[in-house]
Enzyme design. Structure first.
Site, PDB file in Angstrom:
ATOM      1  N   GLY A  47      -2.904  10.478   8.410  1.00  0.00           N
ATOM      2  CA  GLY A  47      -3.137   9.044   8.317  1.00  0.00           C
ATOM      3  C   GLY A  47      -3.610   8.483   9.639  1.00  0.00           C
ATOM      4  O   GLY A  47      -3.029   8.755  10.689  1.00  0.00           O
ATOM      5  N   ALA A 106      -5.495  -5.977   7.661  1.00  0.00           N
ATOM      6  CA  ALA A 106      -4.402  -6.892   7.995  1.00  0.00           C
ATOM      7  C   ALA A 106      -5.013  -8.147   8.607  1.00  0.00           C
ATOM      8  O   ALA A 106      -5.903  -8.068   9.445  1.00  0.00           O
ATOM      9  CB  ALA A 106      -3.429  -6.232   8.964  1.00  0.00           C
ATOM     10  N   PHE A 141       4.784 -18.127  10.458  1.00  0.00           N
ATOM     11  CA  PHE A 141       4.701 -17.211   9.319  1.00  0.00           C
ATOM     12  C   PHE A 141       5.966 -17.360   8.477  1.00  0.00           C
ATOM     13  O   PHE A 141       7.000 -17.836   8.988  1.00  0.00           O
ATOM     14  CB  PHE A 141       4.561 -15.765   9.823  1.00  0.00           C
ATOM     15  N   GLN A 183       6.629  -5.789  -2.915  1.00  0.00           N
ATOM     16  CA  GLN A 183       6.384  -7.182  -2.526  1.00  0.00           C
ATOM     17  C   GLN A 183       5.158  -7.763  -3.217  1.00  0.00           C
ATOM     18  O   GLN A 183       4.099  -7.136  -3.238  1.00  0.00           O
ATOM     19  CB  GLN A 183       6.161  -7.252  -1.009  1.00  0.00           C
ATOM     20  N   HIS A 205       2.698 -10.877  -2.881  1.00  0.00           N
ATOM     21  CA  HIS A 205       2.284 -11.922  -1.931  1.00  0.00           C
ATOM     22  C   HIS A 205       1.823 -13.130  -2.744  1.00  0.00           C
ATOM     23  O   HIS A 205       1.110 -12.965  -3.735  1.00  0.00           O
ATOM     24  CB  HIS A 205       1.143 -11.354  -1.081  1.00  0.00           C
ATOM     25  N   LEU A 237      -6.642 -10.700  -0.602  1.00  0.00           N
ATOM     26  CA  LEU A 237      -5.615 -11.527   0.029  1.00  0.00           C
ATOM     27  C   LEU A 237      -6.171 -12.734   0.776  1.00  0.00           C
ATOM     28  O   LEU A 237      -7.159 -12.639   1.476  1.00  0.00           O
ATOM     29  CB  LEU A 237      -4.852 -10.654   1.042  1.00  0.00           C
ATOM     30  N   GLU A 242      -1.062 -15.235   4.749  1.00  0.00           N
ATOM     31  CA  GLU A 242       0.001 -16.222   4.899  1.00  0.00           C
ATOM     32  C   GLU A 242      -0.274 -17.121   6.109  1.00  0.00           C
ATOM     33  O   GLU A 242       0.226 -18.242   6.195  1.00  0.00           O
ATOM     34  CB  GLU A 242       1.318 -15.461   5.118  1.00  0.00           C
ATOM     35  N   ARG A 265       8.125 -14.435   1.108  1.00  0.00           N
ATOM     36  CA  ARG A 265       7.178 -14.231   0.005  1.00  0.00           C
ATOM     37  C   ARG A 265       7.840 -14.110  -1.358  1.00  0.00           C
ATOM     38  O   ARG A 265       7.301 -14.568  -2.361  1.00  0.00           O
ATOM     39  CB  ARG A 265       6.366 -12.969   0.285  1.00  0.00           C
ATOM     40  N   HIS A 313       1.424  -6.417  -2.849  1.00  0.00           N
ATOM     41  CA  HIS A 313       0.951  -6.459  -1.472  1.00  0.00           C
ATOM     42  C   HIS A 313       1.635  -5.478  -0.529  1.00  0.00           C
ATOM     43  O   HIS A 313       1.102  -5.132   0.528  1.00  0.00           O
ATOM     44  CB  HIS A 313       1.143  -7.871  -0.933  1.00  0.00           C
ATOM     45  N   GLU A 371       3.874   2.238   6.675  1.00  0.00           N
ATOM     46  CA  GLU A 371       4.275   1.803   5.333  1.00  0.00           C
ATOM     47  C   GLU A 371       4.731   2.962   4.451  1.00  0.00           C
ATOM     48  O   GLU A 371       5.504   2.775   3.518  1.00  0.00           O
ATOM     49  CB  GLU A 371       3.133   1.022   4.679  1.00  0.00           C
ATOM     50  N   ARG A 422      10.198  -7.672   2.855  1.00  0.00           N
ATOM     51  CA  ARG A 422       9.662  -7.691   4.221  1.00  0.00           C
ATOM     52  C   ARG A 422       9.180  -9.084   4.573  1.00  0.00           C
ATOM     53  O   ARG A 422       8.588  -9.775   3.741  1.00  0.00           O
ATOM     54  CB  ARG A 422       8.479  -6.730   4.300  1.00  0.00           C
ATOM     55  N   GLY A 477       6.393 -11.300   6.434  1.00  0.00           N
ATOM     56  CA  GLY A 477       5.007 -11.105   6.846  1.00  0.00           C
ATOM     57  C   GLY A 477       4.963 -10.867   8.350  1.00  0.00           C
ATOM     58  O   GLY A 477       5.818 -11.371   9.088  1.00  0.00           O
TER      59      GLY A 477
HETATM   60  C1  LIG Z   1      -4.866  -7.064   2.815  1.00  0.00           C
HETATM   61  C2  LIG Z   1      -3.646  -6.789   3.655  1.00  0.00           C
HETATM   62  C3  LIG Z   1      -3.328  -7.634   4.704  1.00  0.00           C
HETATM   63  C4  LIG Z   1      -2.200  -7.381   5.489  1.00  0.00           C
HETATM   64  N1  LIG Z   1      -1.910  -8.243   6.524  1.00  0.00           N
HETATM   65  C5  LIG Z   1      -0.837  -7.957   7.330  1.00  0.00           C
HETATM   66  C6  LIG Z   1      -0.541  -8.772   8.471  1.00  0.00           C
HETATM   67  O1  LIG Z   1      -1.248  -9.717   8.781  1.00  0.00           O
HETATM   68  N2  LIG Z   1       0.537  -8.451   9.213  1.00  0.00           N
HETATM   69  C7  LIG Z   1       1.343  -7.390   8.915  1.00  0.00           C
HETATM   70  O2  LIG Z   1       2.302  -7.125   9.645  1.00  0.00           O
HETATM   71  N3  LIG Z   1       1.074  -6.593   7.850  1.00  0.00           N
HETATM   72  C8  LIG Z   1       0.005  -6.858   7.059  1.00  0.00           C
HETATM   73  N4  LIG Z   1      -0.254  -6.036   5.984  1.00  0.00           N
HETATM   74  C9  LIG Z   1       0.520  -4.813   5.817  1.00  0.00           C
HETATM   75  C10 LIG Z   1       0.060  -3.796   6.844  1.00  0.00           C
HETATM   76  O3  LIG Z   1      -1.290  -4.007   7.153  1.00  0.00           O
HETATM   77  C11 LIG Z   1       0.229  -2.363   6.343  1.00  0.00           C
HETATM   78  O4  LIG Z   1       1.547  -2.170   5.903  1.00  0.00           O
HETATM   79  C12 LIG Z   1      -0.073  -1.376   7.460  1.00  0.00           C
HETATM   80  O5  LIG Z   1      -1.320  -1.664   8.062  1.00  0.00           O
HETATM   81  C13 LIG Z   1      -0.048   0.052   6.951  1.00  0.00           C
HETATM   82  O6  LIG Z   1      -0.483   0.889   7.977  1.00  0.00           O
HETATM   83  P1  LIG Z   1      -0.240   2.452   7.910  1.00  0.00           P
HETATM   84  O7  LIG Z   1      -0.637   2.975   9.237  1.00  0.00           O
HETATM   85  O8  LIG Z   1       1.138   2.711   7.455  1.00  0.00           O
HETATM   86  O9  LIG Z   1      -1.218   2.985   6.780  1.00  0.00           O
HETATM   87  P2  LIG Z   1      -2.726   2.652   6.343  1.00  0.00           P
HETATM   88  O10 LIG Z   1      -3.442   1.759   7.275  1.00  0.00           O
HETATM   89  O11 LIG Z   1      -2.663   2.252   4.909  1.00  0.00           O
HETATM   90  O12 LIG Z   1      -3.416   4.058   6.464  1.00  0.00           O
HETATM   91  C14 LIG Z   1      -3.093   5.148   5.639  1.00  0.00           C
HETATM   92  C15 LIG Z   1      -3.826   6.358   6.150  1.00  0.00           C
HETATM   93  O13 LIG Z   1      -3.397   7.513   5.455  1.00  0.00           O
HETATM   94  C16 LIG Z   1      -4.512   8.284   5.097  1.00  0.00           C
HETATM   95  N5  LIG Z   1      -4.161   9.096   3.922  1.00  0.00           N
HETATM   96  C17 LIG Z   1      -3.500   8.707   2.817  1.00  0.00           C
HETATM   97  N6  LIG Z   1      -3.378   9.734   1.959  1.00  0.00           N
HETATM   98  C18 LIG Z   1      -3.954  10.797   2.541  1.00  0.00           C
HETATM   99  C19 LIG Z   1      -4.168  12.143   2.166  1.00  0.00           C
HETATM  100  N7  LIG Z   1      -3.774  12.619   0.974  1.00  0.00           N
HETATM  101  N8  LIG Z   1      -4.822  12.962   3.015  1.00  0.00           N
HETATM  102  C20 LIG Z   1      -5.288  12.505   4.212  1.00  0.00           C
HETATM  103  N9  LIG Z   1      -5.113  11.234   4.609  1.00  0.00           N
HETATM  104  C21 LIG Z   1      -4.460  10.395   3.792  1.00  0.00           C
HETATM  105  C22 LIG Z   1      -5.610   7.289   4.858  1.00  0.00           C
HETATM  106  O14 LIG Z   1      -6.884   7.883   4.937  1.00  0.00           O
HETATM  107  C23 LIG Z   1      -5.331   6.303   5.989  1.00  0.00           C
HETATM  108  O15 LIG Z   1      -5.931   6.759   7.170  1.00  0.00           O
HETATM  109  C24 LIG Z   1      -1.377  -6.272   5.199  1.00  0.00           C
HETATM  110  C25 LIG Z   1      -1.705  -5.418   4.159  1.00  0.00           C
HETATM  111  C26 LIG Z   1      -2.824  -5.678   3.375  1.00  0.00           C
HETATM  112  C27 LIG Z   1      -3.096  -4.760   2.219  1.00  0.00           C
END
Ligand SMILES: Cc1cc2nc3c(=O)[nH]c(=O)nc-3n(C[C@H](O)[C@H](O)[C@H](O)COP(=O)(O)OP(=O)(O)OC[C@H]3O[C@@H](n4cnc5c(N)ncnc54)[C@H](O)[C@@H]3O)c2cc1C
Length: 571
Positions: free
Chosen positions: A13, A50, A120, A234, A236, A246, A249, A280, A349, A373, A384, A386
């Site tokens: 990831g 995000a 927020f 969650q 949103h 989205l 917030e 939320r 969300h 996540e 959670r 925001g």
């Molecule tokens: C639209 C939106 C807006 C948001 N806004 C906010 C905000 O303002 N503030 C806040 O705190 N949170 C926000 N969130 C929540 C937050 O952005 C996410 O929880 C967080 O960015 C998740 O990051 P991550 O590094 O865990 O995973 P992600 O960024 O989801 O990345 C997952 C990674 O895993 C890789 N992966 C998955 N499966 C495989 C596989 N089988 N093989 C190889 N690679 C794989 C993908 O390629 C990717 O690189 C928002 C979420 C969304 C959807």
């Protein structure tokens, strides 16, 4: 043909958690070789979307304090958060904000030059540190640029991981497909970190990237590791129609409010103090009540909704601070938020649940960590706040990167043995079972049906009947023969990848439904109409779910209480 490569630390990831972990591990020692694997191009990870902010206490001199951030997080979680974990988040995140600043993050600033913060939901102080309304995009750019400075970090972009390998209950690598060539790889590793993000695509009406499927959760689950608190999903308050994209917030943080068809700011009846800036879960439930009582609007798609009004903020503020969502409104809903209220509806969300870890991000398998996540280290409990998720990704990216690096450094001289049977079994599962599968049903129709079941039966409000029906329908779907891949190409076979994703979606959706059914109370984002109260006597504990060859097996896990006894949650 199987090929084998080796790294010391393997991170699955490249979202915020994965990139932060890579920097943390790489800066520990130049001796370590580190791989960051992503099934999409690194910068296409969902984290780039995000919008609103990252929560941190920065202005103690102006009245904010860490105790308040800790309490807001615990209260927001409906007392299901592990309190020592919430403490660790709050203590560590200010460092991460300044660290990003030093790496070049363009935080929005006040006139006096200090980093700005906005209001927020659920916080007692403006605490969301932001960069216009594109915080994830800028954080990802900053981390990615920083990764490029380390020669010992390799990016394996467009590689799809399929399973975790172990030897004597110790992590020793992964299997993955390089999508460009279709080659099946064994990647040996001394330490691993799962940072595969949230699984919100198990719902149809969802803010997530199309690639946010539960592959990482499924890998851990199949390996015998527990998924924790999966019933807590969650919703949103502001997904636009019809797409579910989205509206941050931050829009309400900047002063936007929700109205019903009587032009009434209805949140005053549900959360008189915090209004639209209640957490939320509270706002989403209030919206659905308004709709059920006939005070919603009907969108041209047929969906019911409320409206988010930002017109009073004026064009200048909107263009300066909410430019991204203005563009989203115009492009995807045909509404310019400068002049018109926009239709919104609660949308899937965030998954509070994930791979069960301890406070250090360690999983039940030695040598394997999880962060971001995909992990459930119990920061967010049942709901959670925001801006606390990007914060969690940064803090536990750093912690797990360091832990994994230390683990690998201690084992640099030991040789890694792969259990060949595990590799053969995985090849059988994906090549015989899926690629050469003879299923008849169309997998994409199965995916659509599955996400419709989740939207319909496990949304903001749940009942025994809806969940029993949902589980029955899901199991019928699972029992159909559907696993097959029409595209037989080796190179870039996205059809093959999609079918593997759908396989993980079915199993993980089942875990959500089974747990939602089993938790006969209402807590945080899990609202049961038939059990409307919180039941601390029976359910003040985390759920754990283990994979078995029959049904998912549920166990319970205690919550860490360090400072606050549960009280009724009012806003
Ligand atoms: C639209 C939106 C807006 C948001 N806004 C906010 C905000 O303002 N503030 C806040 O705190 N949170 C926000 N969130 C929540 C937050 O952005 C996410 O929880 C967080 O960015 C998740 O990051 P991550 O590094 O865990 O995973 P992600 O960024 O989801 O990345 C997952 C990674 O895993 C890789 N992966 C998955 N499966 C495989 C596989 N089988 N093989 C190889 N690679 C794989 C993908 O390629 C990717 O690189 C928002 C979420 C969304 C959807």
């Amino acid at each position: 043909m199987t090929e084998t490569i080796s790294y010391d630390v393997i991170i699955i990831g490249s979202g915020l958690a994965g990139l932060r972990a890579a920097i943390s591990a790489a800066s520990k020692s130049k001796k370590l070789s580190i791989a960051v694997i992503s099934k999409v191009q690194a910068m296409r990870s969902h984290s780039v979307s995000a919008e609103g902010g990252t929560a941190a206490v920065l202005f103690e001199d102006e009245g904010d304090n860490q105790e308040s951030h800790i309490y807001d997080t615990i209260k927001g979680s409906d007392f299901l958060a592990d309190q020592d974990v919430a403490e660790l988040l709050v203590e560590n995140i200010p460092f991460e904000i300044y660290q990003l600043d030093h790496w070049g993050m363009p935080w929005s600033r006040r006139d006096d030059g200090r980093i700005d913060q906005r209001k927020f939901g659920g916080y007692s102080f403006p605490r969301a540190t932001y960069a216009q309304d594109k915080v994830g995009f800028y954080e990802m750019q900053t981390l990615y640029d920083t990764c490029l400075k380390y020669e010992n970090i390799d990016f394996l972009n467009e590689w799809f991981c399929t399973s975790v390998l172990s030897n004597s209950n110790e992590f020793c690598g992964l299997t993955a497909i390089e999508m460009k060539s279709g080659t099946f790889f064994v990647i040996r590793g001394r330490a691993g970190i799962i940072c595969t993000g949230g699984a919100g695509r198990i719902y149809n009406f969802s803010t997530y990237a199309y690639s946010s499927t539960p592959d990482g959760l499924h890998m851990a689950y199949r390996k015998g590791l527990a998924l924790k608190d999966m019933e807590f999903v969650q919703f949103h308050p502001s997904g636009i129609l019809p797409s579910g994209i989205l509206i941050t917030e931050g829009a309400r943080g900047e002063g936007g409010y929700l109205i019903n068809n009587q032009d009434e700011r209805f949140m005053k009846r549900y959360a008189p103090e915090k209004l639209e800036l209640a957490p939320r879960d509270v706002v989403s439930r209030s919206m659905i009540r308004e709709i059920q009582e006939g005070r919603g609007f009907k969108h041209e798609s047929g969906m019911s909704c409320l409206k988010l009004d930002l017109t009073h903020l004026g064009p200048e503020k909107i263009k300066e601070r909410l430019a991204g969502i203005r563009e989203i409104g115009i492009k995807f809903s045909g509404v310019d938020i400068i002049s018109e209220a926009i239709e919104v509806r609660p949308v899937c969300h965030y998954m509070m649940g994930g791979i069960h870890t301890n406070i250090q991000g360690g999983t039940e398998l030695s040598g394997l960590w999880a962060a971001g996540e995909a992990a459930c280290n119990s920061t967010h409990g049942a709901n959670r706040l925001g801006a606390n998720s990007t914060a969690e990704c940064l803090v536990w990216g750093n912690i797990t990167g360091e832990n994994a690096a230390n683990h690998a450094l201690r084992r640099l001289d030991t040789s890694l043995t792969i259990q060949v049977e595990q590799v053969t079994e995985e090849e059988k599962r994906i090549f015989d079972g899926i690629f050469r599968g003879r299923g008849e049903a169309n997998p994409y129709e199965v995916r659509k049906h599955l996400t419709d079941i989740m939207d319909d039966k496990a949304y903001v409000f749940r009942t025994e009947t809806s969940l029993v029906d949902g589980l029955r329908e899901l199991r019928e779907l699972k029992s159909q023969t559907w696993k097959h891949v029409d595209d037989k190409a080796s190179e870039y076979n996205t059809n093959f990848v999609n079918v593997m994703e759908i396989d993980s979606m079915l199993d993980v959706a089942e875990v959500v439904l089974v747990n939602a059914l089993n938790r006969r109370e209402s807590r945080g984002a899990h609202a049961r109409l038939d059990y409307p109260s919180r039941d601390d006597e029976k359910y003040l504990r985390h759920s754990l779910t283990y994979h078995t060859s029959a049904e998912p097996k549920i166990a319970w896990h205690p919550i860490a209480f360090t400072r606050y006894a549960p009280v009724e949650r009012k806003y």
